[in-house]
Design an enzyme around this catalytic site. Sequence first.
Site, short mmCIF file in Angstrom:
data_model
loop_
_atom_site.label_atom_id
_atom_site.label_comp_id
_atom_site.label_asym_id
_atom_site.label_seq_id
_atom_site.Cartn_x
_atom_site.Cartn_y
_atom_site.Cartn_z
CG ASN A 14 22.02 89.12 64.25
OD1 ASN A 14 22.26 90.32 64.23
ND2 ASN A 14 21.21 88.58 65.15
CG ASN A 106 28.46 86.53 70.85
OD1 ASN A 106 27.76 85.94 70.01
ND2 ASN A 106 28.07 86.67 72.10
CG HIS A 108 24.78 89.39 75.01
ND1 HIS A 108 24.53 88.06 75.31
CD2 HIS A 108 24.24 90.12 76.01
CE1 HIS A 108 23.88 88.01 76.47
NE2 HIS A 108 23.70 89.23 76.91
CB SER A 135 26.79 94.49 73.46
OG SER A 135 26.04 95.27 74.39
CG LEU A 143 28.66 83.80 79.19
CD1 LEU A 143 28.82 83.03 77.89
CD2 LEU A 143 27.59 83.16 80.07
CG ASP A 144 27.44 86.82 76.99
OD1 ASP A 144 27.83 86.50 75.85
OD2 ASP A 144 26.44 86.33 77.53
CD GLU A 173 20.29 90.99 68.18
OE1 GLU A 173 20.37 90.07 67.33
OE2 GLU A 173 19.89 90.80 69.33
C1 GRF Z 1 20.11 87.23 68.52
O1 GRF Z 1 19.14 87.88 69.27
C2 GRF Z 1 21.47 87.37 69.16
O2 GRF Z 1 21.63 88.54 69.87
C3 GRF Z 1 21.49 86.20 70.10
O3 GRF Z 1 20.81 85.17 69.43
C4 GRF Z 1 19.88 85.73 68.51
C5 GRF Z 1 20.15 85.12 67.16
O4 GRF Z 1 19.13 85.39 66.23
N1 GRF Z 1 22.86 85.89 70.46
P1 GRF Z 1 19.37 85.05 64.69
O5 GRF Z 1 19.64 83.56 64.58
O6 GRF Z 1 20.51 85.87 64.19
O7 GRF Z 1 18.06 85.40 64.03
#
Ligand code: GRF
Length: 195
Positions: A14, A106, A108, A135, A143-144, A173
């Site tokens: 990400n 964040n 999730h 999300s 949390l979340d 994502e």
């Molecule tokens: C993602 O799936 C995110 O939704 C979760 O942790 C993972 C992180 O993956 N919170 P990366 O390190 O961005 O590849």
Amino acid sequence: MKRIAFLISGTGSNLRALLQSMGEDHPARPVLVLSNNPGAAGLKYAEDQGLATATLDHRAFASRAAFDEALLATLAPHAPDALCLAGFMRILGPDVIAAYPSRILNIHPSLLPKYPGLHTHDRALAAGDSEAGCSVHEVTEALDAGPLLGQARVPILPGDTAVTLAARVQGAEHLLYPAVLRRWAAGEALPLFLP
Ligand code: GRF
């Protein structure tokens, strides 16, 4: 121009998608990539990009409060306007949240409010859901459960495992988080729903 600090713990896929989206025309720029895990691949990527990086190994701190205090002290000289958590596997305490009110984002891997916490893909499969997703939300002390800033849906297909579903959700994502960050930094209306 918003100054963004990214907080990661692992792969950083990400982070990579977010940084790649932040070209000249972007209303934000990265000022720091911080990891609680010294071995995080995302940290190496950020270094290779010439970005400022920091490592705060949570195992070196006696308490969550001590870690949070060090986190705030590490962030301060970089003067971030906002924190983007991107696979950051630590829960932030009240002092950090209070220092960046409505300015911590964040991602999730579920369609919140479904499946806060861990093992989201296993839980979606066990429930027999026909779709999953991700999300982006504001981080609050619950949390979340902070205000939703964006959501993207993907189908759950016959034969899916947590691994195949996670890969499909991660693809979403990598589209959603950059789109939400751009809008957030530009002060545009949210939440954003994809596709
Ligand atoms: C993602 O799936 C995110 O939704 C979760 O942790 C993972 C992180 O993956 N919170 P990366 O390190 O961005 O590849």
